[in-house]
Design a protein around this motif. Structure first.
Motif: not given
Length: 399
Positions: A326-337, A384-392
């Motif tokens: 989970p932590a690695q998933r969050d860091r990678l998603a945040e950086t990619l977005l 980008e759309v799904v990463l933005r949705a995840r971040a929101a």
């Protein structure tokens, strides 16, 4: 002691015979009083027609009421007071100040006293009796003036209530979907003296606390309905001077979401977007501690228009993250977005407050995982759309 009770004592000091002596003069007194009122008070200067008859009728009622009360101690006051409540209401409806009516009543008293002085010797009135009658006239006029003031105040309250109802109806027409007939909007706007603006913004509100809130001080051109289950405003020329500060000031008591500025015919769209953004503040997606401008969050609003679709897209696009911690998933998603939004590792490092080398390391991981989704603009857009949705906060990543 009430004015009504105070009026009875001076009248009781006047012999009943005085009423009989006064009756022959009522017609002449009426004409003289009405004439002086119309000559001396500018608001009553019209000399003919129904208006003049109304002035004369009010004077007749006052004189007849006085004589009847002197001649018959049991005479009812209710009809006279009702007449003068109606007179006061008519003054309010005509838009005249109450001072005009009070001036008219003082003229009546002056004419009555002058006539009394002229006839005092013939009527064999002593100085004391003259004083008694003069006091009775003044107290009597105070009584009918109080009735007129009551009618005036009641009419003002009714007028204010009717105006507020029309303003709320105008707001309803403006935000109707489908749009209301422009002619109906224009007619109602004229009836409440609302100048049709070039643009409007609708504001969705939610009370921050339970219970009755103080009514905000709003300019008269802002249409408001704060008593409905979904309170809202219609703000003309929302980008005009002082508008932003006005709406920001409401955020002390209300969650304030301002829809985009649109043409008058698109007010319903502005309100819908404001309400959509308000719903996202309640979910914590948008920060509602200060006023929110929906125009600054259109991408987020678009993403949340169809959450089921975004979840389906997320399951497909973000599947490569499934096997990460989970932590690695969050860091990678945040950086990619951040990289998809900026395209520059140095900017990503500054935005995320991490070392550029860390960014490059994470991007190498992301490239390995999402290589097949980074080659075309369409793929990068959906990612980008799904990463933005995840971040929101939308749970777009499968468990």
């Amino acid at each position: 002691m009430s004015i009504a009770r105070a009026a009875e004592q001076p009248l009781a000091d006047i012999p009943r015979e005085f009423a009989d002596a006064l009756r022959p003069y009522l017609r002449d007194l009426t004409e003289e009083m009405a004439g002086e009122i119309q000559a001396s008070v500018p608001e009553y200067s019209r000399q003919s027609g129904a208006y003049a008859r109304n002035v004369r009728h009010a004077v007749e009622e006052a004189l007849a009421g006085f004589v009847n009360r002197v001649g018959d101690r049991g005479a009812s006051r209710s009809r006279l007071l009702e007449v003068y409540r109606a007179v006061g209401g008519g003054e309010a409806a005509e838009g005249r100040p109450l001072d005009s009516l009070q001036s008219a009543l003082r003229i009546c008293a002056r004419v009555a006293w002058r006539k009394l002085a002229e006839e005092s010797e013939r009527l064999d009135l002593s100085r004391q009796r003259m004083c008694d009658i003069g006091e009775a006239i003044l107290v009597y006029l105070d009584e009918i003036a109080a009735a007129a003031a009551d009618g005036y105040a009641e009419a003002q309250v009714r007028a204010a209530g009717e105006l507020e109802l029309r303003r709320r109806r105008l707001l309803d027409l403006l935000v109707a979907d489908p749009p209301a007939d422009p002619r109906a909007v224009a007619d109602l706007a004229r009836s409440v003296c609302w100048t049709t603006p070039r643009t409007v913004a609708c504001v969705a509100l939610a009370a921050r606390v339970q219970g009755e809130l103080p009514r905000p001080g709003l300019p008269p051109d802002v249409l408001a309905d704060l008593d409905r289950s979904d309170p809202c405003l219609v703000v003309p020329d929302p980008d005009g001077p002082g508008r932003h500060g006005l709406l920001d000031a409401l955020s002390a008591d209300w969650t304030v979401v301002i829809g985009p500025a649109v043409g008058l015919g698109e007010a319903a769209l502005s309100l819908r977007l404001a309400r959509d953004a308000l719903a996202l503040t309640r979910r914590g997606v948008l920060d509602g501690r200060r006023s929110i401008r929906a125009a600054q969050h259109l991408a987020t609003l678009m993403i949340f228009q169809d959450e089921a679709l975004i979840r389906i897209m997320g399951r497909a696009r973000l599947a490569p993250l499934r096997d990460l911690r989970p932590a690695q998933r969050d860091r990678l998603a945040e950086t990619l977005l951040a990289w998809l939004q900026s395209g520059n590792a140095t900017e990503v490092a500054a935005r995320l407050h991490i070392h550029p080398q860390t960014v490059r390391y994470r991007l190498r991981q992301a490239t390995e995982l999402f290589a097949d989704q980074l080659s075309t603009p369409g793929d990068r857009f959906e990612l980008e759309v799904v990463l933005r949705a995840r971040a929101a906060g939308l749970p777009a990543v499968p468990d």
